[in-house]
Write a protein that holds these residues in place. Sequence first.
Motif, mmCIF file in Angstrom:
data_model
loop_
_atom_site.group_PDB
_atom_site.id
_atom_site.type_symbol
_atom_site.label_atom_id
_atom_site.label_comp_id
_atom_site.label_asym_id
_atom_site.label_seq_id
_atom_site.Cartn_x
_atom_site.Cartn_y
_atom_site.Cartn_z
ATOM 1 N N PHE A 1 0.832 -1.191 0.000
ATOM 2 C CA PHE A 1 0.000 0.000 0.000
ATOM 3 C C PHE A 1 0.872 1.249 0.000
ATOM 4 C CE2 PHE A 1 0.726 -1.431 4.296
ATOM 5 C CZ PHE A 1 0.947 -0.295 5.051
ATOM 6 N N GLY A 2 0.338 2.305 -0.604
ATOM 7 C CA GLY A 2 1.067 3.562 -0.675
ATOM 8 C C GLY A 2 0.299 4.560 -1.512
ATOM 9 N N SER A 3 0.854 5.761 -1.628
ATOM 10 C CA SER A 3 0.191 6.818 -2.402
ATOM 11 C C SER A 3 1.199 7.868 -2.816
ATOM 12 C CB SER A 3 -0.935 7.464 -1.586
ATOM 13 O OG SER A 3 -0.409 8.154 -0.465
ATOM 14 N N VAL A 4 0.852 8.584 -3.885
ATOM 15 C CA VAL A 4 1.601 9.750 -4.347
ATOM 16 C C VAL A 4 0.591 10.865 -4.567
ATOM 17 C CG1 VAL A 4 3.068 10.725 -6.143
ATOM 18 C CG2 VAL A 4 3.356 8.333 -5.460
ATOM 19 N N GLY A 5 0.845 12.040 -4.008
ATOM 20 C CA GLY A 5 -0.130 13.115 -4.106
ATOM 21 C C GLY A 5 0.513 14.474 -4.282
ATOM 22 N N ILE A 6 -0.231 15.371 -4.927
ATOM 23 C CA ILE A 6 0.170 16.768 -5.057
ATOM 24 C C ILE A 6 -0.982 17.631 -4.568
ATOM 25 C CG2 ILE A 6 1.775 16.392 -6.956
ATOM 26 C CD1 ILE A 6 -0.399 17.360 -8.870
ATOM 27 N N ASN A 7 -0.677 18.813 -4.085
ATOM 28 C CA ASN A 7 -1.722 19.725 -3.628
ATOM 29 C C ASN A 7 -1.296 21.162 -3.861
ATOM 30 O OD1 ASN A 7 -0.008 18.980 -1.017
ATOM 31 N ND2 ASN A 7 -0.832 21.036 -0.694
ATOM 32 N N SER A 8 -2.286 22.022 -4.010
ATOM 33 C CA SER A 8 -2.032 23.442 -4.197
ATOM 34 C C SER A 8 -3.221 24.200 -3.630
ATOM 35 C CB SER A 8 -1.842 23.773 -5.674
ATOM 36 O OG SER A 8 -1.581 25.148 -5.860
ATOM 37 N N GLY A 9 -2.969 25.452 -3.188
ATOM 38 C CA GLY A 9 -4.060 26.210 -2.604
ATOM 39 C C GLY A 9 -3.708 27.670 -2.410
ATOM 40 N N THR A 10 -4.577 28.343 -1.704
ATOM 41 C CA THR A 10 -4.371 29.757 -1.413
ATOM 42 C C THR A 10 -3.183 29.940 -0.483
ATOM 43 O OG1 THR A 10 -5.949 29.608 0.414
ATOM 44 C CG2 THR A 10 -6.814 30.274 -1.737
ATOM 45 N N ASN A 11 -2.804 31.204 -0.272
ATOM 46 C CA ASN A 11 -1.671 31.551 0.593
ATOM 47 C C ASN A 11 -0.373 30.923 0.091
ATOM 48 O OD1 ASN A 11 -3.614 32.785 2.305
ATOM 49 N ND2 ASN A 11 -3.957 30.812 3.293
ATOM 50 N N ASP A 12 -0.243 30.875 -1.247
ATOM 51 C CA ASP A 12 0.982 30.376 -1.861
ATOM 52 C C ASP A 12 1.284 28.957 -1.392
ATOM 53 O OD1 ASP A 12 3.154 30.547 -3.554
ATOM 54 O OD2 ASP A 12 4.482 31.361 -2.015
ATOM 55 N N GLN A 13 0.264 28.113 -1.326
ATOM 56 C CA GLN A 13 0.400 26.763 -0.805
ATOM 57 C C GLN A 13 0.583 25.759 -1.943
ATOM 58 O OE1 GLN A 13 -2.242 23.547 1.783
ATOM 59 N NE2 GLN A 13 -3.095 25.507 1.252
ATOM 60 N N TYR A 14 1.586 24.901 -1.824
ATOM 61 C CA TYR A 14 1.767 23.789 -2.746
ATOM 62 C C TYR A 14 2.611 22.724 -2.050
ATOM 63 C CZ TYR A 14 6.104 26.425 -3.611
ATOM 64 O OH TYR A 14 7.279 27.121 -3.472
#
Length: 815
Positions: A167-180
């Motif tokens: 089991f495992g995962s790979v993820g990316i995220n981005s958002g407000t307040n210069d979030q990544y």
Amino acid sequence: MFRAGGVRRVQMANQYAETGRRWWCGDSAHGYTRTQMCKGRLGKRSALTRDQCTVPVGDAVVDAAAFNVFPDAMVDELLRQLPGVEVDAEGNATAMGESMTKLRVNGKDFFTNDVKEFISKLPAYIVDKIQVIDDFGDQANFTGIKEGKPQKMLNIVTKPGLNKGTFGSVGINSGTNDQYGLQGNGNIWRDTRQIGFSSRYNHADNGAGSSDNAGGGANYRNTFGKTSLSFNYNLNDNRSANESLSNTETVNTIGTIYDNIFRRANNESNMQSLNTSLQTTTKKMFLNVGANFSYSNNSTQSVSASNKTGIIQQDFFNGISGLSSSPVATLNISMSRKFAKPGKGFSLNLSSSLSGNNSDQNIDSRTFYYDAATGTLAKDSLLNRALGTDNRNLNTSISSVYSMVLGMRPDSARRNLSFNYRATFGSSNSNQLTNVIDAAGISRYVDSLSTDVRARNFSNGIGITYGYNAKKLSYSLGLNATGQVQNGSYFKGTLKRRVQAFIYSPVINMSYKIGPTSSLGAYYNGTNVPPTAYQLQPVRNVQNLQNTVIGNPDLKPSFSHNMSVSYNKMQKESGRSLMLSLMGGATQNQIVMNVVLLKDTLNSLKQETRFLNVNGTYSVRGNYSYNIPINKNKYNISFRGGVGFANNISYADNVKNYNRGINVSQSLATGMFTKTLQLNASAGYSYSTNSFSLLQFASRDIQTWNFGLNGSVRFWKGTGLSVMVTKQLNSGYVLSNTSPLLISANIGRGFFKNKLLSLNLSANDLLNQGNNLARSINGNTVTDVRTNQITRIFTAGLSLNLQKFGNGRKMAIEQ
């Protein structure tokens, strides 16, 4: 269903006998061998695989099939429905208010044994039972001798055939307040052979500045015959900025000091750690060797502005820049040997740690003094200091236990007598060089502000314990006696001190199985805490010019006595559960502060802190949890609450001050749980009051009402929507914005087979009312702190999820 039973791990491989595809377990925990069949999932007699074999004896066991969770739920969502268990938004799990710090699966070590890390990675559908265990450690399980305070351990029993997976995962995220950010992890689980890795990088602007968090880790665990080996390496690199506003109120015999402080800081830290363990268990021998290493670097730059009013009227500005490094190495060896005569054995434990801290700081301070009558500026002063600190600590302990059986009774009860010896040695060297830099930039060494402290602590102790172990009742009663010697050397050996103490402490540990679904437990734990070099050094520490600290070389070690009683009951037919706990503690020779007001060189006032030993500090607290399931746990109602009282002592201007605190909490929660909809509603009230014997110090009361409503729904091909609403009504704080309404939401959708790909959109604190407010009380000072951070954040995340357990087919939750 929930029952008052638990697991006793049956580890002796040579006591397993295979008959076809069935496993039978031998139990030698009572000093004899009896063969019995492991009980199946619903309590019926059934043969399980070897990895499923557990024997219920006295801890909380929960049947996972009795709870309704979503088909794609993780273990943390299952835990949130368990009576007496709480899992917060950060994934920290507690049982009756105590942290669950260790995880095992099928009674065996699982990767890093970190509860928080893996309850969000393991799917709930593989779980047969959840067990919350009072764990005294592997050595205690081997010898049967249990002393001291147990830790809450979470044990997950999987369904047959699901003791392996990838089991495992790979993820990316981005958002407000210069979030990544980017995260990834992978785990290969083949029962006792486990390989895992993880990595992450996150960036955001929290309102005070940029924050970067990067790190990774790798772990390996395997069993070779009767020997298990594990390695765990972690790397963390953090850069963060933060701002805070605090209000403090300090009372002395002549009046009150009010202080408003604004602080801004930028921190950088890097830490690496390596943990290794080797353990061998046979029928007659137990051996565990563990070695841990860590090294950290830290860089800090901070500025603060302080405005003092009351009996001291000053403005104070402080700027600090510094670098520090901290290496730590520890070694632990535990060994136990069983002799030919049943119940006769010997145990030896050795522990040693070596740590250091080296730091360099530049401190620029400017103080403005105001006329008490007119409030006009009277004078100001400027001081620039360079501090170099070198601290080194060595702590070593050795203990041994010899046990013998007094006899076996017809009811299979075992009586034993054990003798123990303990010795500890501690060495602490602390050196600080202080230089004052004048306006021309010339540095001058100041001997009176520099320190050279060498402290040595020795203790020797002996004890005797009588143990009784039967099917329903087990207890240990005994007495320990400890002698302590503390030697201190100051001012390069020109001043020496020697302090001696002798302490008696009881041994109390009891568990009683009242009936098939109820149990009672009690324990006592005593802890010796020597004073630190900071508390011992009789030299002025002027890092804070407004509060000079001077140690006391005549301080004695403090000794804490802690006692706990717990009661658990479960009604088998209705499923109702009641959990009660009572905890109390008292400290001999408690080390407390004595804060006095003195005239400074500019004819104003400043604070000076010293330390001394006192008796009379104690605390007691009771908690309860009552859970009512309705319609086979489709609905439930739970009541939780507690009452606590504490008596603390401090000194102000050499006058003893009693701080008596009372805390009361009560909550009511209801829930509805189906395969497509889950709703929770809660209401809670807490009241905290502190009264002080100093007349200038009025009572400090805080009242908080908490109301919460959260729900999750699954619809349209597995799309999920979650909404959480909380309202707080706070009173008693000095700082404003104390009653926020917090609304957060999340929507997610899985794609492809088994939700191989998932998309999540989340919104946190839609109304932007988060306040990060907290209160603390230390001696004669009350402090309210609010951390300034952006809490309204919108985030989008995409992740690739891989799961394959057992034979690869995803099993539905049992009917």
